[in-house]
Motif scaffolding. Sequence first.
Motif, PDB file in Angstrom:
ATOM      1  N   UNK A   2      22.893  23.896  10.578  1.00 37.87           N
ATOM      2  CA  UNK A   2      23.842  24.581  11.433  1.00 37.87           C
ATOM      3  C   UNK A   2      24.476  25.766  10.721  1.00 37.87           C
ATOM      4  N   UNK A   3      24.848  26.762  11.503  1.00 37.79           N
ATOM      5  CA  UNK A   3      25.503  27.947  10.946  1.00 37.79           C
ATOM      6  C   UNK A   3      26.817  27.561  10.261  1.00 37.79           C
ATOM      7  N   UNK A   4      27.543  26.633  10.856  1.00 39.45           N
ATOM      8  CA  UNK A   4      28.812  26.205  10.264  1.00 39.45           C
ATOM      9  C   UNK A   4      28.597  25.606   8.872  1.00 39.45           C
ATOM     10  N   UNK A   8      30.061  26.700   5.179  1.00 43.68           N
ATOM     11  CA  UNK A   8      30.696  25.798   4.231  1.00 43.68           C
ATOM     12  C   UNK A   8      30.050  25.930   2.853  1.00 43.68           C
ATOM     13  N   UNK A   9      28.742  25.953   2.826  1.00 42.64           N
ATOM     14  CA  UNK A   9      28.029  26.044   1.550  1.00 42.64           C
ATOM     15  C   UNK A   9      28.372  27.346   0.826  1.00 42.64           C
ATOM     16  N   UNK A  40      22.095  18.749   1.720  1.00 42.27           N
ATOM     17  CA  UNK A  40      21.132  18.464   0.656  1.00 42.27           C
ATOM     18  C   UNK A  40      20.094  17.442   1.126  1.00 42.27           C
ATOM     19  N   UNK A  41      20.537  16.437   1.879  1.00 46.42           N
ATOM     20  CA  UNK A  41      19.587  15.452   2.403  1.00 46.42           C
ATOM     21  C   UNK A  41      18.627  16.098   3.402  1.00 46.42           C
ATOM     22  N   UNK A  42      19.155  16.980   4.244  1.00 46.88           N
ATOM     23  CA  UNK A  42      18.320  17.649   5.245  1.00 46.88           C
ATOM     24  C   UNK A  42      17.230  18.487   4.589  1.00 46.88           C
ATOM     25  N   UNK A  43      17.576  19.181   3.512  1.00 51.19           N
ATOM     26  CA  UNK A  43      16.625  20.057   2.832  1.00 51.19           C
ATOM     27  C   UNK A  43      15.826  19.320   1.755  1.00 51.19           C
ATOM     28  N   UNK A  70      22.275  36.197   4.297  1.00 51.34           N
ATOM     29  CA  UNK A  70      21.553  37.009   5.281  1.00 51.34           C
ATOM     30  C   UNK A  70      21.761  36.458   6.689  1.00 51.34           C
ATOM     31  N   UNK A  71      21.622  35.142   6.833  1.00 48.68           N
ATOM     32  CA  UNK A  71      21.710  34.521   8.153  1.00 48.68           C
ATOM     33  C   UNK A  71      23.114  34.656   8.729  1.00 48.68           C
TER      34      UNK A  71
END
Length: 298
Positions: A2-4, A8-9, A40-43, A70-71
Amino acid sequence: MELRTLRYFLAVCQEGTMSHAAEVLHVTQPALSRQIAALERELGTQLLERHSRSVTPTERGLYLRRRAEEIVGLADQTASDFTCPDEIVAGDVRIGAGESQGVRVIAQAARAFRERYPGVRFHLHSANAIDLVERLERGVDDFAVLMNYADIERFAHLRLRPTDAWGVIMRENDPLAAQETVGPADLGDTPLIVPERLWQGDAPAGIFATWLGPHADDIEVAATYNLNFNAAVFVREGAGRMIGYEGLNATGSGTGLAFRLLYPPAVAPIDFAWKRDVALPHAAQLFLDELLAQQSTG
């Protein structure tokens, strides 16, 4: 992803600690930590090195940081653009055209237009008048560039300033190349290669018939064509002389070909046409407005 979460990151990378990032984001530190752990789990990779009082991006975390910047930047710019929707111009402009010097005017206008609106893409379709008119009527193309089209009043149209001048393309060693111009009486000794629209059945048509006058019976046609390049190949191979527009084929020194204008002059008006009473796409309408303004002041 998600963009949100990317925001956060990025905040964590910038602030260097979970606690400071949580304050900037107005969330609790545990909630922020859970979001980063879920990312981190998602990636499937560790993004941050946890130290006693700080965090730093891993190698893959640095990669994600660059991509996230960039995004998020693109998302923010897009949102900003939509606060001024009239300034957003993107999409396609579709133009059908016969081979003509008039296309230079369109090309110049398209270049300037894309400098202002790089999100617009032009699509060109080359064909004869029958095909171009059919595509325009069906809405496949927004515009058509038509030369000497007899029924032009059925369309809304802008007459472009240049005109196409007819002439003869021949081998450079042709005896006619020694003349400054070519008249109707000069064409009876060698077969001709003629545009399809200028030769119907066994007789000349349109402007060519008018220009030839009583000399029409002296003409032998070896071939008809709808593409200038292929017809010029026939000329180079000695199949005949070609009737064509000035400037569409390379002639002169080093080309093996020569061009001489017809005399009396035979010219074809060039019209930029579109359907009457049909709303054009936004990008196409803006392009038409600019072309109209350019032709009225140029």
